[in-house]
Write an enzyme that holds these catalytic residues in place. Structure first.
Site, PDB file in Angstrom:
ATOM      1  N   ARG A  80       0.835  -1.205   0.000  1.00  0.00           N
ATOM      2  CA  ARG A  80       0.000   0.000   0.000  1.00  0.00           C
ATOM      3  C   ARG A  80       0.869   1.255   0.000  1.00  0.00           C
ATOM      4  NH1 ARG A  80      -4.553   0.238   4.471  1.00  0.00           N
ATOM      5  NH2 ARG A  80      -2.796   0.881   5.760  1.00  0.00           N
ATOM      6  N   LYS A 183      -2.714   6.530   1.121  1.00  0.00           N
ATOM      7  CA  LYS A 183      -2.548   7.004   2.505  1.00  0.00           C
ATOM      8  C   LYS A 183      -1.604   8.208   2.528  1.00  0.00           C
ATOM      9  CE  LYS A 183      -2.286   4.720   7.014  1.00  0.00           C
ATOM     10  NZ  LYS A 183      -3.502   5.255   7.602  1.00  0.00           N
ATOM     11  N   GLU A 219     -16.495   5.846   4.785  1.00  0.00           N
ATOM     12  CA  GLU A 219     -15.831   5.193   5.914  1.00  0.00           C
ATOM     13  C   GLU A 219     -16.009   5.967   7.197  1.00  0.00           C
ATOM     14  OE1 GLU A 219     -11.634   4.452   5.277  1.00  0.00           O
ATOM     15  OE2 GLU A 219     -11.478   6.176   3.961  1.00  0.00           O
TER      16      GLU A 219
HETATM   17  N1  PLP Z   1      -9.308   4.152   6.541  1.00  0.00           N
HETATM   18  C1  PLP Z   1      -8.472   5.151   6.846  1.00  0.00           C
HETATM   19  C2  PLP Z   1      -8.778   6.510   6.352  1.00  0.00           C
HETATM   20  C3  PLP Z   1      -7.325   4.891   7.623  1.00  0.00           C
HETATM   21  O1  PLP Z   1      -6.487   5.866   7.962  1.00  0.00           O
HETATM   22  C4  PLP Z   1      -7.078   3.580   8.061  1.00  0.00           C
HETATM   23  C5  PLP Z   1      -5.884   3.265   8.838  1.00  0.00           C
HETATM   24  O2  PLP Z   1      -4.882   2.879   8.316  1.00  0.00           O
HETATM   25  C6  PLP Z   1      -7.986   2.578   7.704  1.00  0.00           C
HETATM   26  C7  PLP Z   1      -9.089   2.900   6.950  1.00  0.00           C
HETATM   27  C8  PLP Z   1      -7.756   1.174   8.129  1.00  0.00           C
HETATM   28  O3  PLP Z   1      -6.754   0.564   7.372  1.00  0.00           O
HETATM   29  P1  PLP Z   1      -5.887  -0.613   7.965  1.00  0.00           P
HETATM   30  O4  PLP Z   1      -6.827  -1.671   8.384  1.00  0.00           O
HETATM   31  O5  PLP Z   1      -5.033  -1.050   6.836  1.00  0.00           O
HETATM   32  O6  PLP Z   1      -5.128  -0.048   9.097  1.00  0.00           O
HETATM   33  C1  COI Z   2      -4.026   3.285  11.410  1.00  0.00           C
HETATM   34  O1  COI Z   2      -4.995   2.603  11.733  1.00  0.00           O
HETATM   35  O2  COI Z   2      -2.876   2.861  11.329  1.00  0.00           O
HETATM   36  C2  COI Z   2      -4.225   4.660  11.076  1.00  0.00           C
HETATM   37  O3  COI Z   2      -3.614   5.123  10.184  1.00  0.00           O
HETATM   38  C3  COI Z   2      -5.160   5.409  11.861  1.00  0.00           C
HETATM   39  C4  COI Z   2      -4.686   6.747  12.319  1.00  0.00           C
HETATM   40  C5  COI Z   2      -3.940   6.783  13.567  1.00  0.00           C
HETATM   41  C6  COI Z   2      -4.283   7.685  11.275  1.00  0.00           C
END
Ligand code: PLP
Ligand code: COI
Length: 338
Positions: A80, A183, A219
């Protein structure tokens, strides 16, 4: 060493011993170096400061029941970050560089890995920034990749207890053809106003709807949204949300439980039909959603009794945690065991 109250850790920054770095110049990444310096020295015209050439990741290391340390889904986070780098025209780290830097950062900060049974974990924060100077809107010629770690507890102080969130139709964090699927820091800057509105109204989280029509669920703050209804795990498919690695994992677990997995556009109007709702992410793990307040309609949607996590969310949470902590088999090889 300063004593850390592992069981009462929040989600904040605690200084650890080492961070790991590499710089990209003339088309190549330098060998990784370890430093105890928490500061970066940057050129004032660095593209990360002016034009948002910035990407980050978030993943966790856990101390397992067997004393071993496991990093959850390292390769997926590397992939990612590479996608984010490519979209924002930054030099992408290789999967190998990303993996080696994360492992090195965890190993060198071993004394900060929370003990098994405390509910806390070591959060790993990889960061990629454009460090080359530009004044025109162009990609930088130089980049820096940094990985630091910090021990964390639950993201929402509620832990695994239902949270209340609020809809915001008046601000978008991203657009359908924008940067929501990667991200980048700018998405989070764009979310601060709505988070502030929600916090001031007493809600720890925000529910974002699709930017174009405000008809579909996108989300929930920094986490994906899911719902349970009639034996189905339902989660939005949208170009403006971050593809969550936690959600990807829960879809597999839901299928293992015999649930139907529906990844599709999810209408806001479906909310009253859901038996359970939740948000999921690395920081949030699974945070069940007890209720959603819609200020425009002055209406609250309640899931279950609003205060007890639903049975499917509970089973998903427990199964995921057991894999991360080495208490259950890891048939898909999600963990990197150090
Ligand atoms: N959506 C957003 C906007 C986020 O910042 C995150 C965190 O990383 C997620 C979803 C969840 O992603 P992940 O499960 O890969 O941490
Ligand atoms: C994560 O779940 O790693 C995130 O990025 C959430 C947040 C602290 C930005």
């Amino acid at each position: 060493m300063e004593t850390i109250d592992w069981k009462n850790l929040g989600f904040g920054y605690i200084k650890t011993d080492w961070n790991i770095r590499s710089t990209h110049r003339n088309g190549a990444w330098s060998p990784l170096t370890a430093t105890q310096d928490e500061n970066l020295t940057l050129h004032m015209a660095s593209t990360c400061l002016h034009y948002g050439q910035e990407a980050f990741e978030g993943l966790k290391a856990f101390r397992g029941a067997d004393g071993k340390t496991r990093i959850f889904r390292l390769e997926e986070n590397a992939k990612r970050m590479i996608r984010t780098a490519e979209y924002t025209m930054m030099a992408p780290p290789t999967v190998e560089l990303f993996r080696d830097a994360c492992i090195e950062a965890v190993r060198r900060n071993e004394r900060f890995i929370p003990p098994y049974g405390t509910g806390a974990s070591l959060y790993i924060r990889p960061l990629l920034i454009g460090t080359g100077a530009q004044v025109g809107v162009k990609p930088a010629a130089e980049y820096m990749f940094v990985v630091f770690v910090t021990p964390v507890g639950p993201y929402y102080k509620e832990g695994f207890r239902p949270i209340s969130i609020m809809v915001d139709r008046h601000h978008d964090r991203s657009a359908p053809l924008g940067t929501g699927f990667v991200k980048v820091g700018g998405n989070y800057a764009a979310s601060l106003t709505s988070a502030d509105i929600a916090h001031k109204a007493g809600y720890p989280g925000v529910l974002y709807l699709d930017a174009r029509e405000k008809k579909y669920i996108d989300e929930s703050g920094a986490a994906n949204f899911f719902a349970i209804r009639d034996g189905a795990y339902i989660t939005p498919k949208s170009p403006s949300i971050l593809p969550s690695i936690t959600n990807m994992s829960l879809r597999d677990l839901a299928a293992d439980f015999g649930l139907r997995v529906e990844q599709r556009e999810v209408e806001f109007a479906e909310l009253p039909t859901f038996e359970e709702a939740g948000s999921c992410g690395t920081a949030a793990v699974i945070s069940p959603i007890g209720n959603i307040y819609d200020p425009d309609e002055n209406r609250t949607y309640i899931f279950g009794d609003g205060t007890t996590p639903g049975p499917v969310s509970t089973r998903l949470y427990e199964t995921l945690r057991a894999i991360q902590l080495g208490e259950a088999p890891d048939p898909r090889g999600w963990n990197t065991v150090l």
